[in-house]
Structures are given as C-alpha cells and as structure tokens.
Design a protein around this motif. Structure first.
Motif, mmCIF file in Angstrom:
data_model
loop_
_atom_site.group_PDB
_atom_site.id
_atom_site.type_symbol
_atom_site.label_atom_id
_atom_site.label_comp_id
_atom_site.label_asym_id
_atom_site.label_seq_id
_atom_site.Cartn_x
_atom_site.Cartn_y
_atom_site.Cartn_z
ATOM 1 N N LEU A 187 102.366 42.873 -62.003
ATOM 2 C CA LEU A 187 101.952 42.083 -60.843
ATOM 3 C C LEU A 187 101.658 40.646 -61.281
ATOM 4 N N PRO A 188 101.673 39.723 -60.341
ATOM 5 C CA PRO A 188 101.380 38.323 -60.670
ATOM 6 C C PRO A 188 100.094 38.184 -61.492
ATOM 7 N N ALA A 189 100.184 37.399 -62.570
ATOM 8 C CA ALA A 189 99.020 37.075 -63.400
ATOM 9 C C ALA A 189 98.332 38.298 -63.996
ATOM 10 N N ASN A 190 99.057 39.418 -64.094
ATOM 11 C CA ASN A 190 98.499 40.654 -64.650
ATOM 12 C C ASN A 190 97.383 41.246 -63.785
#
Lengths: 152, 152, 152
Positions: free
Chosen positions: C137-140
């Motif tokens: 996912l975005p930015a972990n």
C-alpha cells in the motif's frame, strides 16, 4: 422468464443465506442501487474453497469457487428481496482472486461468476467487472466477489 | 472546449477500443452513472506493460502504464458514446498496481492516469481515487484501472 | 441525536483533514452519492501505522489502524460538509489490509472501521463491505479504506 423460475430450470441450488462475519450488513439499498458485501465461496458457515489459485488450487477449482461466490450473491438477493425478479441489471462485479504471485488467469477464474449471472439473468446479467489477484483473503478463501446491481 | 477537440489539441492517440477478455461488457450505464470494466495497459490486443512495478518495471514505466490504462478508458467511452463530450464528471478511480511486496510509490504511479484525466477533462476530470498494490493481475499486467463516471 | 454531538459524547478526536497525496480530490459528490478517496491511518501528514498486519503489526494494531482510517473519513466529511449531519447512510466500505501472505483475520481488522461507523451513525452507519488483503500500500500503510455514502 422469471429469474426465480430460471433458477429452477437450471436446477441451481442456492446455498443458505450467508451471515455477515463482522460489523456490517450483507445488502444496502440506496435509490435504485444495491451494494452487496463481499461474497465468499461458502455453503452456510462452511468455507468450501480455501487456498491460493495457481498453487493450492487449479484454475478449474478457482472457477467453481467464483461460481459459488455468485450463488451466494443470488442467495443474499433472494433472502432480502424474497425474489430474484427484483434484479433490474447486474452493474458491477469485482473479483478478488487469492492467487499465487505469478498467476495470470484471473479472467478465466472470474468467468465462473460472470457466466452464472448470464445464465440466470440473460441480458440483465451483463456487467462491468474488474479481476485482480490478491495476496490474502478472509479465512484463506480462494476468492471474494463484490457486486452492485440496479433494483426494480 | 470540447473534450474531443482537447484530445486533438493534446495530440493524444487513443488505442483501439479494447475487447473484453471474459464474460462481461466494457461499459454499463445506470441512470447517470457509468461503470467501466477494469482497463489494462493495452494497445488493441497487445499488452504493453507487463511485470511488477518496483521489480521488473520502474516507477516511470508504471506511470506510463497507468496513463495507457487511462487512454483505454477514454477509448471505451468514445467507442460507446461516439464522443467524450458525454462525460459529465469522472467520479471514482481505483488503481490496482501489480507491485513488488515492498513497493510504496503507488500514488506516483497512479498519477499517470489521474493527470491524463485532468489534462483532458479539466475540472470534470477531478476524481476520488484509491491506489493499492496487488500481488498479481490478468496476463501479468503492470496495473489495472477501474473507473466510474457521471454521464450527461 | 446529531452526529456532531455524538462525536463529542464519545470524546472522539478527529485528525486534521488529510490532504490528497496525488492528482485527485478527497470528496466527489454526484446526485446523492459521495465517493471518498482511499483513507490511510494518518494523523495530518504523519502516517501512524506502517507495516504488514500479521507480520510487523498485530491484529490489535490493525484494528486501531482501521479505526484511524475511519476517523480520517469522518474528518474529510466534516471538512467538506461542515457537519457530519449530512451523512444519510454509509453505503459501502472496502478495506484493503496490507497483510502477511498467510493472514486470515481481515474481517476482525476491518471491524475497527465498521464499529466506529456504528458508534457514530447508529443505523445510518450500517454498510456493505468487502475486506481484502493486499501485498503493498502507499507509503507502507497498514491499511486503506474506501467509502461511499449517501448525502442528505
């Protein structure tokens, strides 16, 4: 032909209406749109298809799993509406396939659901759809299907 | 300005209208909502961007892949409506990025699609969106985009 | 009871309205439907829950992450509408859980969001939902939540 009759003609047996497994409801109506919660390949409380397609399960098993998800969708609709004849049009289907990392045959798997909607609803069963492969699903389910339809 | 004219001004070339690769249709209209099926980075029947972003493909290639998915969305819309001027508003975009397990730049990749919608539709192209990373996609596609728009 | 008052009664503190991290907007209204962009477990610009649930994060942390996503949804709605009382019904929630490959407790995690909607909106908070596990996912981020609601 009535969709309820069609189910009988096709000798399809709908699974028991699946109960939500969390803090949500299975069926939400807003104006003419109905949103169903994600359907798993269950028969009542028993999850029938577990594992990753392309690793633990074959494509053919994946197709059967997707078909069972679709049968559960019909079961939810009939359970809520009393009849499948309230379906105006299946609008949108998303198929999340729990698949091996290198799996590529998601469309074939999801046809298990799409073909069922066509068999039962004919033209009214033709929907837009997205097929994606996911790393994990609730209870190790082989697939999960989300459905939006127009009610009449 | 007409969106069809805008396409010409920007010298954008739309790919051939993509054919569904399963038992579904590309475009479903219900009242003022239109649901498109998942778009892949194809030119006609050829899939252009394959592999996992962050492993086989760079972020820049991912951006181009997302942009190509968006061009396919425009192609579907023009194919069905005869014109892009039927687009009232792009409402919702979901970008499924087939990415390496440790990838984090999904928003940057999906901007490839979102920026195109802004260039072509201006204010009417501003949409809500979700960007997620998935383990696998049909035919090893680098990304898949789902789109809902309001028709006028 | 007013939903704004309910927030106070429950002593819930809404995070700062999250800013989009790409070429999109947080809130799109079309007739009576509102589509929100994917919500992350942020407080302002700071991402609070990072990592994979079932590996880096426990189920309990996942639940807190989902709840924080839901609080951000409320923050977006209040920021755009000036009040939560414009919510007619939460219709649809999708929870993308960034999870370990073998994770199976997605519904429990997503209850963190669903329970919050019930606490705040009561009957109007009962929604259809899908819970899926994604590889990245975005930015972990530990999870991302997409929401559609009916506005009044």
């Amino acid at each position: 032909m009535s969709f309820d009759l069609k189910i009988k003609t096709l000798a399809l047996e709908l699974p028991e209406v699946p109960k939500p497994v969390g803090s949500y409801v299975s069926f939400v109506e807003s104006d003419s749109l109905v949103f169903l919660s994600g359907l798993l390949p269950r028969r009542g409380s028993e999850l029938i298809f577990r594992g990753k397609v392309g690793a633990d399960l074959s494509v053919e098993q994946g197709i059967q799993a997707a078909r069972l998800c679709a049968l559960n969708a019909l079961s939810v609709i009939r359970g809520q509406c009393g009849t499948l004849d309230k379906v105006g049009r299946i609008l949108r289907v998303v198929g999340y396939i729990q698949a091996h990392n290198a799996f590529t045959d998601h469309p074939k798997v999801l046809n298990g659901a799409s073909d069922l909607f066509k068999e039962v609803f004919g033209e009214a069963g033709l929907h837009a759809r997205s097929a994606v492969g996911v790393a994990s699903l609730p209870a190790n389910a082989a697939c999960e299907i989300e459905l939006t339809f127009r009610i009449r």
